[in-house]
Design a protein around this motif. Structure first.
Motif, PDB file in Angstrom:
ATOM      1  N   SER A 159      49.289  17.660  62.222  1.00  0.00           N
ATOM      2  CA  SER A 159      48.300  18.431  62.983  1.00  0.00           C
ATOM      3  C   SER A 159      47.525  17.549  63.953  1.00  0.00           C
ATOM      4  O   SER A 159      47.183  17.977  65.049  1.00  0.00           O
ATOM      5  CB  SER A 159      47.342  19.153  62.041  1.00  0.00           C
ATOM      6  N   ARG A 160      47.253  16.318  63.557  1.00  0.00           N
ATOM      7  CA  ARG A 160      46.563  15.384  64.456  1.00  0.00           C
ATOM      8  C   ARG A 160      47.478  14.960  65.604  1.00  0.00           C
ATOM      9  O   ARG A 160      47.043  14.854  66.747  1.00  0.00           O
ATOM     10  CB  ARG A 160      46.088  14.150  63.693  1.00  0.00           C
ATOM     11  N   LYS A 161      48.733  14.709  65.279  1.00  0.00           N
ATOM     12  CA  LYS A 161      49.680  14.249  66.287  1.00  0.00           C
ATOM     13  C   LYS A 161      49.961  15.337  67.325  1.00  0.00           C
ATOM     14  O   LYS A 161      50.006  15.055  68.531  1.00  0.00           O
ATOM     15  CB  LYS A 161      50.976  13.817  65.610  1.00  0.00           C
ATOM     16  N   ARG A 163      48.085  18.116  67.720  1.00  0.00           N
ATOM     17  CA  ARG A 163      46.829  18.800  68.057  1.00  0.00           C
ATOM     18  C   ARG A 163      46.899  20.293  67.718  1.00  0.00           C
ATOM     19  O   ARG A 163      46.671  21.153  68.568  1.00  0.00           O
ATOM     20  CB  ARG A 163      46.475  18.602  69.524  1.00  0.00           C
ATOM     21  N   LEU A 164      47.211  20.578  66.459  1.00  0.00           N
ATOM     22  CA  LEU A 164      47.324  21.953  65.992  1.00  0.00           C
ATOM     23  C   LEU A 164      46.200  22.234  64.992  1.00  0.00           C
ATOM     24  O   LEU A 164      46.230  21.765  63.860  1.00  0.00           O
ATOM     25  CB  LEU A 164      48.688  22.189  65.323  1.00  0.00           C
ATOM     26  N   ASN A 165      45.225  23.002  65.430  1.00  0.00           N
ATOM     27  CA  ASN A 165      44.052  23.262  64.596  1.00  0.00           C
ATOM     28  C   ASN A 165      44.384  24.077  63.349  1.00  0.00           C
ATOM     29  O   ASN A 165      43.845  23.821  62.284  1.00  0.00           O
ATOM     30  CB  ASN A 165      42.973  23.975  65.407  1.00  0.00           C
ATOM     31  N   MET A 168      45.742  21.849  60.750  1.00  0.00           N
ATOM     32  CA  MET A 168      44.711  20.972  60.203  1.00  0.00           C
ATOM     33  C   MET A 168      43.873  21.725  59.169  1.00  0.00           C
ATOM     34  O   MET A 168      43.592  21.204  58.086  1.00  0.00           O
ATOM     35  CB  MET A 168      43.803  20.444  61.317  1.00  0.00           C
TER      36      MET A 168
END
Length: 184
Positions: A159-161, A163-165, A168
């Motif tokens: 999710s960080r890589k 950028r998926l909220n 996360m």
């Protein structure tokens, strides 16, 4: 006189207005006659053919994603409600995982809902397969909880890589539940 590309773009826009009733039909017909020099029917035929092709593609994509979403319940069905041999169960689960990976690979550059559905299904199937292995090896519930904990850490990293909220948030909820299970 307008060049052909601009004229074609304008004609497509007028056809769109006509199809979606953004302007009265007689105004659209007048504008089509004006821009096509009275040959509007050929452009309307091309637009219908284009819409039919798009409909077929949408049907194919819809079928793929219907099957993709069914993989998660079918994997539970294969594990818990059948008496297949271990090798057959594992083969079916790996086939499901491979299909979801193939779908994810096909849509990795698009980044629309198809990518997200494929990603979530693949992560869930990976979690199910890992838990299946732990249970088959009879390693205990603590090892199973630790494996699940590592899965949710992996989800957080993805999710960080990417950028998926939503992923996360899912990883935080899963981490919270896994840590709560280990503590209690």
């Amino acid at each position: 006189m307008l060049n052909d590309q601009r004229t074609t773009t304008i004609i497509k826009e007028i056809l769109y207005w006509k199809q979606h009733k953004l302007l009265p039909e007689m105004y659209c017909d007048f504008l089509l006659a004006l821009y096509t020099n009275g040959e509007a029917s050929t452009f309307e035929d091309e637009e219908k053919i284009s819409n039919q092709r798009m409909g077929t593609w949408t049907m194919k994509k819809g079928l793929q994603f219907f099957l993709l979403v069914l993989l998660v319940p079918f994997s539970f069905l294969v594990i818990y409600f059948t008496q297949f041999q271990l090798v057959l169960q594992l083969s079916i689960l790996l086939l499901f995982f491979g299909f979801s990976g193939w779908m994810l690979n096909n849509y990795k550059h698009v980044r629309d809902s198809s990518f997200h559905i494929a990603l979530v299904v693949m992560l869930i199937l990976f979690l199910i397969i890992s838990d299946f292995f732990v249970k088959q090896l009879d390693l205990g519930s603590a090892v199973s909880a630790i494996i699940v904990l590592f899965h949710f850490i992996f989800w957080f990293w993805i999710s960080r890589k990417l950028r998926l909220n939503y992923l996360m948030i899912s990883s935080f909820i899963g981490l919270f539940i896994a840590v709560g299970y280990l503590i209690l």
